[in-house]
Write a protein that holds these residues in place. Structure first.
Motif, PDB file in Angstrom:
ATOM      1  N   ILE A 159       0.849  -1.194   0.000  1.00 34.90           N
ATOM      2  CA  ILE A 159       0.000   0.000   0.000  1.00 34.90           C
ATOM      3  C   ILE A 159       0.884   1.243   0.000  1.00 34.90           C
ATOM      4  O   ILE A 159       1.695   1.436   0.911  1.00 34.90           O
ATOM      5  CB  ILE A 159      -0.931   0.010   1.229  1.00 34.90           C
ATOM      6  CG1 ILE A 159      -1.824  -1.232   1.231  1.00 34.90           C
ATOM      7  CG2 ILE A 159      -1.789   1.279   1.235  1.00 34.90           C
ATOM      8  CD1 ILE A 159      -2.723  -1.332   2.454  1.00 34.90           C
ATOM      9  N   PRO A 160       0.751   2.115  -0.983  1.00 38.92           N
ATOM     10  CA  PRO A 160       1.566   3.338  -1.009  1.00 38.92           C
ATOM     11  C   PRO A 160       1.016   4.384  -0.042  1.00 38.92           C
ATOM     12  O   PRO A 160      -0.133   4.319   0.396  1.00 38.92           O
ATOM     13  CB  PRO A 160       1.420   3.813  -2.453  1.00 38.92           C
ATOM     14  CG  PRO A 160       0.053   3.326  -2.863  1.00 38.92           C
ATOM     15  CD  PRO A 160      -0.152   2.014  -2.151  1.00 38.92           C
ATOM     16  N   GLY A 161       1.877   5.350   0.324  1.00 37.93           N
ATOM     17  CA  GLY A 161       1.430   6.494   1.106  1.00 37.93           C
ATOM     18  C   GLY A 161       1.085   6.190   2.545  1.00 37.93           C
ATOM     19  O   GLY A 161       0.289   6.914   3.150  1.00 37.93           O
ATOM     20  N   VAL A 162       1.686   5.120   3.114  1.00 39.47           N
ATOM     21  CA  VAL A 162       1.425   4.807   4.518  1.00 39.47           C
ATOM     22  C   VAL A 162       2.743   4.655   5.266  1.00 39.47           C
ATOM     23  O   VAL A 162       3.785   4.385   4.664  1.00 39.47           O
ATOM     24  CB  VAL A 162       0.590   3.515   4.688  1.00 39.47           C
ATOM     25  CG1 VAL A 162      -0.792   3.691   4.074  1.00 39.47           C
ATOM     26  CG2 VAL A 162       1.303   2.311   4.096  1.00 39.47           C
ATOM     27  N   SER A 163       2.700   4.831   6.572  1.00 39.57           N
ATOM     28  CA  SER A 163       3.861   4.574   7.422  1.00 39.57           C
ATOM     29  C   SER A 163       3.365   3.957   8.720  1.00 39.57           C
ATOM     30  O   SER A 163       2.257   4.238   9.174  1.00 39.57           O
ATOM     31  CB  SER A 163       4.654   5.861   7.682  1.00 39.57           C
ATOM     32  OG  SER A 163       3.846   6.846   8.289  1.00 39.57           O
ATOM     33  N   HIS A 174       6.153   4.263   3.055  1.00 37.95           N
ATOM     34  CA  HIS A 174       6.010   4.080   1.614  1.00 37.95           C
ATOM     35  C   HIS A 174       5.748   5.420   0.934  1.00 37.95           C
ATOM     36  O   HIS A 174       5.008   6.263   1.469  1.00 37.95           O
ATOM     37  CB  HIS A 174       4.854   3.130   1.312  1.00 37.95           C
ATOM     38  CG  HIS A 174       5.076   1.732   1.802  1.00 37.95           C
ATOM     39  ND1 HIS A 174       4.089   0.792   1.824  1.00 37.95           N
ATOM     40  CD2 HIS A 174       6.188   1.118   2.298  1.00 37.95           C
ATOM     41  CE1 HIS A 174       4.566  -0.351   2.305  1.00 37.95           C
ATOM     42  NE2 HIS A 174       5.839  -0.160   2.606  1.00 37.95           N
ATOM     43  N   GLN A 175       6.319   5.611  -0.229  1.00 36.50           N
ATOM     44  CA  GLN A 175       6.106   6.840  -0.984  1.00 36.50           C
ATOM     45  C   GLN A 175       4.630   6.996  -1.332  1.00 36.50           C
ATOM     46  O   GLN A 175       3.892   6.019  -1.480  1.00 36.50           O
ATOM     47  CB  GLN A 175       6.934   6.828  -2.265  1.00 36.50           C
ATOM     48  CG  GLN A 175       8.421   6.997  -2.041  1.00 36.50           C
ATOM     49  CD  GLN A 175       9.171   7.153  -3.350  1.00 36.50           C
ATOM     50  OE1 GLN A 175       8.639   6.887  -4.427  1.00 36.50           O
ATOM     51  NE2 GLN A 175      10.406   7.598  -3.265  1.00 36.50           N
ATOM     52  N   ARG A 176       4.242   8.243  -1.492  1.00 35.82           N
ATOM     53  CA  ARG A 176       2.865   8.506  -1.892  1.00 35.82           C
ATOM     54  C   ARG A 176       2.600   7.930  -3.279  1.00 35.82           C
ATOM     55  O   ARG A 176       3.493   7.894  -4.125  1.00 35.82           O
ATOM     56  CB  ARG A 176       2.597  10.013  -1.928  1.00 35.82           C
ATOM     57  CG  ARG A 176       2.721  10.709  -0.595  1.00 35.82           C
ATOM     58  CD  ARG A 176       2.391  12.175  -0.758  1.00 35.82           C
ATOM     59  NE  ARG A 176       2.567  12.914   0.490  1.00 35.82           N
ATOM     60  CZ  ARG A 176       2.160  14.164   0.668  1.00 35.82           C
ATOM     61  NH1 ARG A 176       1.567  14.803  -0.320  1.00 35.82           N
ATOM     62  NH2 ARG A 176       2.352  14.763   1.830  1.00 35.82           N
ATOM     63  N   PRO A 177       1.365   7.538  -3.540  1.00 32.68           N
ATOM     64  CA  PRO A 177       1.016   7.087  -4.887  1.00 32.68           C
ATOM     65  C   PRO A 177       0.920   8.284  -5.828  1.00 32.68           C
ATOM     66  O   PRO A 177       0.877   9.441  -5.372  1.00 32.68           O
ATOM     67  CB  PRO A 177      -0.350   6.441  -4.687  1.00 32.68           C
ATOM     68  CG  PRO A 177      -0.947   7.198  -3.539  1.00 32.68           C
ATOM     69  CD  PRO A 177       0.212   7.519  -2.629  1.00 32.68           C
ATOM     70  N   PRO A 178       0.863   8.048  -7.136  1.00 33.49           N
ATOM     71  CA  PRO A 178       0.594   9.164  -8.059  1.00 33.49           C
ATOM     72  C   PRO A 178      -0.723   9.833  -7.689  1.00 33.49           C
ATOM     73  O   PRO A 178      -1.658   9.187  -7.203  1.00 33.49           O
ATOM     74  CB  PRO A 178       0.502   8.474  -9.426  1.00 33.49           C
ATOM     75  CG  PRO A 178       1.240   7.197  -9.262  1.00 33.49           C
ATOM     76  CD  PRO A 178       1.026   6.770  -7.839  1.00 33.49           C
TER      77      PRO A 178
END
Length: 652
Positions: A159-163, A174-178
């Motif tokens: 899952i992008p954009g989570v920590s 994780h890096q943010r999604p587009p």
């Protein structure tokens, strides 16, 4: 246990034999019966409910907005399995306290935090707050849904954009999604009925709707997290959706629309949106007010949009964001590509048409000095901004460039943590205190000079801008006697005042207040009236004191003495009796505002005509004669005075 296992995987209950129960919080505090619709939380709910068969898997409990005692909120909402928090500076500490209580009661619950107050660099935040299971960064709709779909296993590694911190204490980010380009894949919470139960539950509230027509900002001002939150490119919601939302606002009797676009007017269609909003009010009687943040560098379109809104009585003033006129400061905050000529052109056009426009300026920016701020503020006034300048402190937002260690070090930024309070609201002895980080110094602005900057701004607000207590006499001292604005206000700030004991006390009070703020005390003042006490900004606190007839008389008498002293220091004077009459007229205007009663006053000079001409940037000529000024109370006193005058001759 694997290092990659998320927190709480050992204690998480199996999937229940019912849909997961979800509780979303966007905590705020109603102000004079006005309450914000929880738009951010509503977007999350609308997106999840718009997914195939989501109703079989997820049930949303009623959105929670009220800042009740933590124990009471917990009692009302504890049945949920998943708890989502939209965190802002005014609710982050309360939200964390509530999450801590939830975890104590239900260790297996999933707590998700998102919003501007959740830092992108979140490791320290997560370690300090073990009650937070996972942080969401950036646009949250799709990420929130993916977190729900990960249940009950909580496998967040794709899952992008989570920590989060795993069970072994390892930090994952994780890096943010587009960014979402097609914003219409997010169902409208307004049109999907997400807020209908809330509006029915609180029928006495006057609702303020937060509304997006676009997302994105092409600018990257370092003090703002808008650009960092959504990057640069502007994406738009579809016109049909926006028109349907405007219809909903009208039918639902929503009183105020606060447009969240960073640059409304950046698109040609924004003129059509403005027309549709105005037509909506004509059809339904609502909304009453429509507030927008105007685009930068789009002079003609912004003028037309703001003029339409003003002419439709959907706003009483125009916002012209300025922040600073100092080149070094504008470069340091990455606003050098925003044209000051655009601001000046709009300011002059609105001034000539008698349209009230206000400017924003910030105190404590890197690259600013006390002298540059003082000169810049006086320049803005000299160029015709006599209506209102909002003089704001600079606060650190966790995801703005301003907050990052590299930027702080490069500009020598010094801050202090001060309590966050809601102005004009009763003291609530908050069970959980909120805090904010205030800039009180930079490599170009020492802490002592920050205090001077803060005190100068207060004097300008109190005497000249806010209720215009002494604007007319100061006009005369400036325009007729040639005394620079800066010299006038700095004499109030640090001059050796004679025969003005009340103003001398005010001088000491403001100096001390700036010092206490620098040392971490509340920026507001406690004002007590009867049995009620509430927080007031300093300018409101001082002006509230002038409501008293005895203090009012002393205040204006002292100001007359101070201005006479300034004229003497400048070795000049005004025509006989003029300063006294201007001071009396100013007092009559203020007293009319306080008492909501009219007045009539005779003058030997055409003071009101001169005053109004200066406000509008028109040519003026001072004349002597028999002038009678009559005010019939019907609203704000500065626009309702009529002149019954007989001019005799120009004044030399």
């Amino acid at each position: 246990m694997s290092q990659l296992s998320p927190t709480l995987s050992e204690t998480t209950a199996a999937k229940p034999d019912r849909p997961w129960l979800i509780q979303l919080y966007q905590i705020s505090q109603a102000r004079h019966k006005h309450q914000y619709i929880p738009y951010s939380a509503g977007l999350l709910q609308a997106y999840v409910q718009g997914q195939p068969d989501a109703w079989q898997r997820y049930t949303f409990l009623a959105l929670h907005i009220d800042r009740l005692p933590v124990s009471e909120t917990l009692k009302q909402t504890q049945i949920a399995d998943i708890f989502g928090f939209s965190a802002y500076v005014w609710n982050i500490e309360y939200s964390l306290a509530l999450a801590k209580s939830i975890k104590a009661l239900k260790p297996e619950a999933l707590t998700i935090f998102g919003g501007p107050q959740v830092p992108d660099r979140s490791e320290a935040f997560l370690r300090a707050n073990p009650q937070v299971d996972v942080c969401v960064h950036g646009e949250g709709e799709q990420i929130f849904y993916q977190l729900l779909e990960s249940l009950p296993d909580k496998n967040w590694h794709e899952i992008p954009g989570v920590s989060w911190l795993d069970a072994d204490g390892k930090y994952h980010s994780h890096q943010r999604p587009p960014r979402i380009k097609d914003l219409d894949i997010i169902p409208s919470p307004y049109l999907q009925g997400v807020f209908s139960p809330l509006i029915q539950k609180f029928p006495d509230y006057q609702w303020v709707a937060l509304w997006e027509t676009t997302r994105g900002c092409p600018f990257s001002c370092t003090y703002c997290d808008w650009g960092s939150a959504v990057q640069a490119k502007v994406h738009r919601f579809g016109t049909e959706r926006l028109e349907a939302e405007m219809d909903w606002f009208g039918k639902s009797k929503i009183n105020i629309i606060n447009c969240c676009d960073a640059n409304f007017g950046i698109l040609p269609r924004d003129l059509e949106i403005t027309d549709y909003m105005i037509a909506t009010r004509a059809r339904f009687g609502n909304p009453h007010l429509f507030f927008v943040q105007g685009a930068k560098n789009v002079t003609e379109r912004i003028y037309l949009i703001q003029k339409k809104i003003i002419d439709a009585n959907m706003s009483d003033m125009v916002t012209l964001a300025l922040q600073s006129v100092t080149p070094q400061a504008l470069k340091a905050i990455r606003r050098e590509n925003i044209s000051l000529d655009t601001y000046r052109t709009l300011q002059q056009r609105f001034q000539k048409e008698g349209v009230a426009a206000y400017s924003d300026m910030l105190m404590g920016l890197p690259g600013e000095t006390y002298d540059s701020f003082a000169d810049g503020l006086m320049k803005v006034i000299d160029e015709g901004q006599h209506h209102l300048i909002q003089l704001f402190n600079v606060y650190i937002l966790p995801n703005a460039e301003f907050a990052q260690p590299e930027y702080r070090k490069a500009h020598g930024i010094e801050t202090v943590r001060i309590p966050y309070s809601e102005p004009h609201l009763s003291l609530d002895n908050m069970e959980v205190q909120e805090w904010q980080e205030l800039v009180i110094g930079t490599s170009s602005l020492s802490r002592s000079d920050w205090r001077k900057t803060r005190v100068l701004a207060w004097w300008v607000e109190i005497l000249y801008l806010y209720r215009k207590l002494m604007q007319l006499p100061i006009f005369l001292v400036h325009f007729l006697a040639g005394v620079p604005y800066r010299e006038i206000f700095e004499f109030y700030m640090q001059g050796d005042l004679l025969n003005a004991p009340l103003i001398s006390e005010l001088q000491k009070f403001l100096d001390n207040k700036a010092l206490t703020i620098e040392n971490g005390e509340n920026e507001y003042c406690i004002f007590t009236q009867g049995e009620e006490s509430h927080w007031l900004p300093v300018k409101d606190f001082i002006i509230a004191g002038v409501y008293s007839p005895a203090i009012q008389q002393a205040f204006y008498q002292d100001n007359l003495q101070v201005l006479k002293q300034i004229l003497a220091r400048h070795q000049t004077e005004l025509p006989e009796g003029m300063l006294e009459q201007a001071t009396q007229l100013s007092q009559a205007l203020f007293q009319s505002f306080v008492s909501q009663q009219g007045f009539a006053m005779n003058c030997s000079y055409n003071l009101w005509e001169v005053y109004q001409a200066i406000l509008k940037g028109e040519d003026w000529k001072l004349e002597s004669g028999m002038y009678r000024y009559v005010h019939d109370w019907m609203g704000p006193p500065f626009y309702e005075v009529r002149s019954e005058s007989r001019p005799l001759q120009p004044v030399a």
